[in-house]
Motif scaffolding. Structure first.
Motif, PDB file in Angstrom:
ATOM      1  N   SER A  27      44.653  54.320  34.248  1.00  0.00           N
ATOM      2  CA  SER A  27      44.913  52.965  34.730  1.00  0.00           C
ATOM      3  C   SER A  27      46.387  52.596  34.664  1.00  0.00           C
ATOM      4  CB  SER A  27      44.101  51.955  33.914  1.00  0.00           C
ATOM      5  OG  SER A  27      42.716  52.210  34.032  1.00  0.00           O
ATOM      6  N   LEU A  66      46.748  42.769  44.937  1.00  0.00           N
ATOM      7  CA  LEU A  66      45.922  42.614  43.742  1.00  0.00           C
ATOM      8  C   LEU A  66      44.444  42.624  44.097  1.00  0.00           C
ATOM      9  CD1 LEU A  66      46.315  42.216  40.689  1.00  0.00           C
ATOM     10  CD2 LEU A  66      46.080  39.760  41.050  1.00  0.00           C
ATOM     11  N   GLU A  67      44.100  42.136  45.294  1.00  0.00           N
ATOM     12  CA  GLU A  67      42.695  42.127  45.713  1.00  0.00           C
ATOM     13  C   GLU A  67      42.158  43.539  45.927  1.00  0.00           C
ATOM     14  OE1 GLU A  67      44.541  38.368  46.184  1.00  0.00           O
ATOM     15  OE2 GLU A  67      45.081  40.309  47.099  1.00  0.00           O
ATOM     16  N   PHE A  88      40.311  46.706  42.023  1.00  0.00           N
ATOM     17  CA  PHE A  88      39.049  46.114  41.577  1.00  0.00           C
ATOM     18  C   PHE A  88      38.874  46.185  40.060  1.00  0.00           C
ATOM     19  CE2 PHE A  88      38.374  47.767  45.903  1.00  0.00           C
ATOM     20  CZ  PHE A  88      38.094  46.577  46.556  1.00  0.00           C
ATOM     21  N   HIS A  89      39.538  47.126  39.416  1.00  0.00           N
ATOM     22  CA  HIS A  89      39.347  47.310  37.976  1.00  0.00           C
ATOM     23  C   HIS A  89      40.046  46.173  37.236  1.00  0.00           C
ATOM     24  CE1 HIS A  89      39.156  49.174  34.043  1.00  0.00           C
ATOM     25  NE2 HIS A  89      38.402  50.149  34.538  1.00  0.00           N
ATOM     26  N   GLU A  90      39.279  45.393  36.482  1.00  0.00           N
ATOM     27  CA  GLU A  90      39.839  44.222  35.800  1.00  0.00           C
ATOM     28  C   GLU A  90      40.887  44.611  34.768  1.00  0.00           C
ATOM     29  OE1 GLU A  90      38.309  40.344  33.185  1.00  0.00           O
ATOM     30  OE2 GLU A  90      36.857  41.697  34.149  1.00  0.00           O
ATOM     31  N   HIS A  91      40.615  45.675  34.009  1.00  0.00           N
ATOM     32  CA  HIS A  91      41.577  46.111  32.994  1.00  0.00           C
ATOM     33  C   HIS A  91      42.891  46.544  33.640  1.00  0.00           C
ATOM     34  CE1 HIS A  91      43.257  47.780  29.367  1.00  0.00           C
ATOM     35  NE2 HIS A  91      43.268  49.005  29.870  1.00  0.00           N
ATOM     36  N   GLN A  97      44.097  45.376  36.458  1.00  0.00           N
ATOM     37  CA  GLN A  97      44.782  44.157  36.880  1.00  0.00           C
ATOM     38  C   GLN A  97      45.558  43.537  35.723  1.00  0.00           C
ATOM     39  OE1 GLN A  97      41.828  41.561  38.552  1.00  0.00           O
ATOM     40  NE2 GLN A  97      41.663  42.711  40.462  1.00  0.00           N
ATOM     41  N   GLU A  98      44.981  43.539  34.542  1.00  0.00           N
ATOM     42  CA  GLU A  98      45.660  42.988  33.367  1.00  0.00           C
ATOM     43  C   GLU A  98      46.910  43.796  33.026  1.00  0.00           C
ATOM     44  OE1 GLU A  98      42.765  42.959  30.308  1.00  0.00           O
ATOM     45  OE2 GLU A  98      41.588  41.298  31.149  1.00  0.00           O
TER      46      GLU A  98
END
Length: 569
Positions: free
Chosen positions: A341, A288-289, A292-295, A297-298
């Motif tokens: 994504s 997960l690290e 980098f894209h927050e969306h 990750q969600e």
């Protein structure tokens, strides 16, 4: 009867049998019948002949001196037919199938489908005894289900070929082939195959994003076998603790369900966090690290929470590969594609008249599985400009949007000219296929003619292309500002066509079709430029061999597409 058996080359004569075995060795063939099994059948037939002869020991019962003279030397059999006519008390030829030698009946029964053998056993005791021969069932397992393992080794272990066929392969034959699991918007692709002495359900997973041209990954979800008992055993393969008890239920046609009876085998010592890290490594090939894209990750976390709640207790519905037509632009089938994504997803490409359609087998929260992701109009080719103008997104948009405006005008005009009742029947094709066929029956010939004309006249947009040779390739480059998950993509293409792609908000809200450009690179790759999103999707063919997968006809395949859309709409 013994004379007829010798003439057929399957009788009691040792020389004939020796010659037959030598001929088989010369031809490089390996008889499926064991030597011991053959001797048992011949001995059984000899016993039947003794009983049929009355069992007398007097001079009148000596058939050896009264029978016809038969000599087999160097591959030739000579029969004194005059002596046969004078001394034979029975008919010269078998009058029914039951009078044939048992070893010949074994050969005949081996060519019958397994579903017909129970009816053969009802004929009489002799047929029922012959059907206990392992050779028959061994061949049926190989012919009908492609078992390639040495079944004799399994028979030594206590499981007969007949039990394998009757208790495993035949009862579960209906679940062989391709299936789509009901996992909400995500879908999937399951392939159930006979693998050695097992029936295994393999879940096919796309390669890690964005390596679209890498081979598919496989994960076993369940298996069925007879290794530990005299009945079929179902085991769940989900998790990391090895096989454990499971169950399979087949109720409706073209549908079955799996259930895990020991879901504790799916849990890991580190709890949900360890399960998530392990799942992320398998699903995305990274931590997960590293994302980098927050969306993004969600989206990944949402998929893990949604899919892990099923614990391999799923319902599957049958899906087909499209039939192949001579006029298809390229070979239809399954492709992997990049979807931003959401990662890589699986689509099935099929051809319908002058349209090429890509339907999702795996999906995402925006556009779920089962939806028509691409709809390409093969009657509207787009001729690309030179490389300098291809790099200009405005130039490409002008070409595609010009075709899009023309399509909209034609649809509006057609809507005015078409009666409302006929238009309603055409729009309800999935709900009433019969009415749609009546509406479109008059247009099929015209559509097929247009399709052939398009195939002949749109060979890469050049007049010098030959209809018999490979189409000429033309340079291709993505316009500046168009995002692509793959920096490496083909730099030449064969043809380009106008098409539309389906986009929607989260939860499949406000779906709409947006114009774009379909780019055919070669037989195994194509792409689509989403103008509104300014993104590029690259698709690569699945090269895995998929048995029991093709639809019996186009009508069955189109009905399946309609059902898929209703599952996720």
């Amino acid at each position: 009867m013994a004379v007829c058996a010798r003439l057929c080359g399957v009788g009691q004569s040792r020389r004939c049998r020796r010659r037959q075995r030598q001929n088989q060795q010369d031809q490089g063939s390996d008889s499926d019948m064991d030597e011991e099994e053959e001797e048992q059948i011949v001995g059984q037939r000899q016993g039947d002949d003794v009983v049929a002869g009355g069992g007398g020991g007097g001079p009148d019962s000596g058939g050896a001196t009264a029978g016809p003279s038969v000599a087999c030397e160097h591959g030739s059999c000579h029969v004194n037919r005059g002596s046969l006519d004078r001394t034979s008390t029975g008919p010269p030829h078998p009058q029914s199938l039951a009078e044939l030698p048992p070893e010949l009946l074994v050969e005949i029964f081996s060519f019958l489908p397994g579903t017909a053998l129970p009816n053969v056993a009802l004929v009489g005791k002799k047929f029922r005894q012959i059907l206990n021969t392992e050779t028959i069932w061994r061949r049926r397992c190989m012919k009908e289900f492609g078992t390639k393992e040495d079944l004799r080794k399994m028979e030594v272990g206590g499981v007969s070929s007949r039990d394998l066929y009757v208790k495993l392969l035949h009862p579960y034959r209906h679940i062989l082939g391709l299936w789509q699991p009901d996992i909400g918007p995500y879908g999937g692709l399951l392939n159930v195959v006979v693998d050695g002495l097992f029936i295994i359900g393999w879940m096919y997973l796309p390669p890690h994003d964005p390596r679209v041209e890498d081979p598919m990954r496989r994960r076993p979800l369940f298996r069925i076998h007879m290794l530990e008992s005299q009945k079929a055993t179902v085991e769940c393969m989900y998790g990391h603790k090895g096989p454990h008890k499971g169950d399979i239920q087949t109720g409706k046609k073209d549908e079955f369900s799996t259930k895990c009876n020991q879901t504790d085998h799916h849990r890991m010592p580190g709890g949900r966090q360890e399960e998530f890290r392990t799942w992320l490594e398998e699903e995305w090939g990274r931590t997960l690290e590293e994302i980098f894209h927050e969306h993004m990750q969600e989206l990944i976390l949402m998929k893990f929470i949604y899919t892990s709640q099923y614990d391999n207790c799923l319902t599957y519905r049958r899906i087909y590969l499209p039939p192949v037509m001579p006029s298809d632009l390229l070979h239809p089938g399954l492709f992997k594609g990049t979807y931003g994504s959401h990662g890589l997803e699986i689509v099935v490409l099929s051809f319908h008249g002058t349209s090429a359609r890509a339907t999702k087998l795996t999906g995402d929260p925006n556009v779920p599985a089962g939806q028509l992701t691409l709809d390409v109009d093969l009657s509207r080719p787009v001729v690309l400009p030179d490389l300098e103008h291809q790099r200009n997104i405005e130039e490409l948009s002008r070409l595609v949007l010009g075709v899009h405006a023309e399509v909209q005008r034609e649809e509006q005009q057609q809507a005015k000219d078409t009666p409302a009742t006929v238009r309603g029947a055409a729009e309800g094709a999935c709900g009433d296929a019969g009415a749609a066929e009546e509406v479109e029956e008059e247009e099929e010939e015209d559509e097929e003619e247009e399709r052939v004309t398009c195939s002949n006249s749109c060979q890469s947009g050049r007049s010098s292309s030959s209809s018999t040779g490979p189409p000429d390739a033309q340079p291709f480059v993505l316009p500046l500002g168009v995002m692509a998950r793959n920096e490496v993509y083909p730099r030449t293409c064969r043809k380009c066509f106008y098409g539309t792609g389906l986009i929607a908000g989260h939860g499949f809200t406000s779906p709409e079709r947006t114009p774009g450009l379909f780019v055919l690179f070669d037989e195994d790759r194509f792409g689509f430029i989403w103008l509104e999103l300014k993104s590029f999707s690259l698709y690569s063919r699945l090269t895995d061999h998929l048995a029991h997968a093709h639809a019996p006809n186009m009508e069955r395949f189109e009905a399946m597409l309609c059902n898929m859309q209703s599952w996720t709409s």
